[in-house]
Design a protein around this motif. Structure first.
Motif, mmCIF file in Angstrom:
data_model
loop_
_atom_site.group_PDB
_atom_site.id
_atom_site.type_symbol
_atom_site.label_atom_id
_atom_site.label_comp_id
_atom_site.label_asym_id
_atom_site.label_seq_id
_atom_site.Cartn_x
_atom_site.Cartn_y
_atom_site.Cartn_z
ATOM 1 N N UNK A 1 -7.996 9.117 17.321
ATOM 2 C CA UNK A 1 -7.856 9.285 15.918
ATOM 3 C C UNK A 1 -8.502 10.483 15.624
ATOM 4 N N UNK A 2 -7.767 11.143 14.445
ATOM 5 C CA UNK A 2 -8.553 12.596 14.058
ATOM 6 C C UNK A 2 -8.711 12.449 12.379
ATOM 7 N N UNK A 3 -9.924 12.637 12.044
ATOM 8 C CA UNK A 3 -10.175 12.344 10.556
ATOM 9 C C UNK A 3 -9.672 11.008 10.153
ATOM 10 N N UNK A 4 -9.852 10.045 10.781
ATOM 11 C CA UNK A 4 -9.344 8.553 10.278
ATOM 12 C C UNK A 4 -7.780 8.414 10.284
ATOM 13 N N UNK A 5 -7.154 9.415 10.823
ATOM 14 C CA UNK A 5 -5.986 9.148 10.895
ATOM 15 C C UNK A 5 -5.520 8.754 12.501
ATOM 16 N N UNK A 6 -4.647 7.576 12.619
ATOM 17 C CA UNK A 6 -4.023 7.452 14.093
ATOM 18 C C UNK A 6 -3.336 8.580 14.690
ATOM 19 N N UNK A 7 -3.363 8.609 15.862
ATOM 20 C CA UNK A 7 -2.548 9.603 16.911
ATOM 21 C C UNK A 7 -1.192 9.488 16.179
ATOM 22 N N UNK A 8 -0.620 8.622 15.891
ATOM 23 C CA UNK A 8 0.912 8.365 15.569
ATOM 24 C C UNK A 8 1.088 9.356 14.483
ATOM 25 N N UNK A 9 0.283 9.358 13.481
ATOM 26 C CA UNK A 9 0.433 10.142 12.371
ATOM 27 C C UNK A 9 0.000 11.625 12.459
ATOM 28 N N UNK A 10 -1.111 11.808 13.052
ATOM 29 C CA UNK A 10 -1.434 13.392 12.928
ATOM 30 C C UNK A 10 -0.580 14.168 13.988
ATOM 31 N N UNK A 11 0.109 13.280 15.081
ATOM 32 C CA UNK A 11 0.847 14.143 15.877
ATOM 33 C C UNK A 11 2.012 14.549 15.288
ATOM 34 N N UNK A 12 2.676 13.791 14.236
ATOM 35 C CA UNK A 12 3.754 14.248 13.660
ATOM 36 C C UNK A 12 3.453 15.130 12.709
ATOM 37 N N UNK A 13 2.533 15.099 11.929
ATOM 38 C CA UNK A 13 1.813 16.098 10.772
ATOM 39 C C UNK A 13 1.734 17.384 11.595
ATOM 40 N N UNK A 14 1.244 17.482 13.019
ATOM 41 C CA UNK A 14 0.811 18.694 13.646
ATOM 42 C C UNK A 14 2.016 19.402 13.872
ATOM 43 N N UNK A 15 3.430 18.492 13.909
ATOM 44 C CA UNK A 15 4.476 19.484 14.329
ATOM 45 C C UNK A 15 5.261 20.144 13.141
ATOM 46 N N UNK A 16 4.666 19.744 11.964
ATOM 47 C CA UNK A 16 5.276 20.439 10.771
ATOM 48 C C UNK A 16 4.979 21.969 10.834
ATOM 49 N N UNK A 17 3.678 22.090 10.871
ATOM 50 C CA UNK A 17 3.395 23.896 11.048
ATOM 51 C C UNK A 17 4.063 24.245 12.561
ATOM 52 N N UNK A 18 3.893 23.854 13.318
ATOM 53 C CA UNK A 18 4.201 24.369 14.697
ATOM 54 C C UNK A 18 5.910 24.612 14.465
ATOM 55 N N UNK A 19 6.655 23.616 14.180
ATOM 56 C CA UNK A 19 8.070 23.898 13.772
ATOM 57 C C UNK A 19 8.345 25.059 12.778
#
Length: 65
Positions: free
Chosen positions: A35-53
């Protein structure tokens, strides 16, 4: 003889496959930990790909311009 910028950058288009494959491969990130800042891996992994993309799209766009 000079080549246009867009000609040699065809292999850079393959960078656009990275987000597609990374987000399509659901068993890889279908988990709650870490988890990162209370977000499960499932969510923050997808959010991380927004700026990467966005960065990858910019790199490919600039190489073809």
């Amino acid at each position: 003889m000079e080549t246009p910028k867009g000609e040699g950058a065809g292999w850079l288009r393959l960078l656009l496959l990275a987000p597609y494959i990374a987000l399509l491969w659901l068993p890889f990130y279908n988990d709650t930990q870490p988890a990162f800042l209370g977000f499960p891996f499932f969510y923050w992994y997808q959010f991380l790909w927004v700026p990467i993309t966005s960065v990858l799209l910019y790199v490919v766009y600039r190489s073809m311009k």
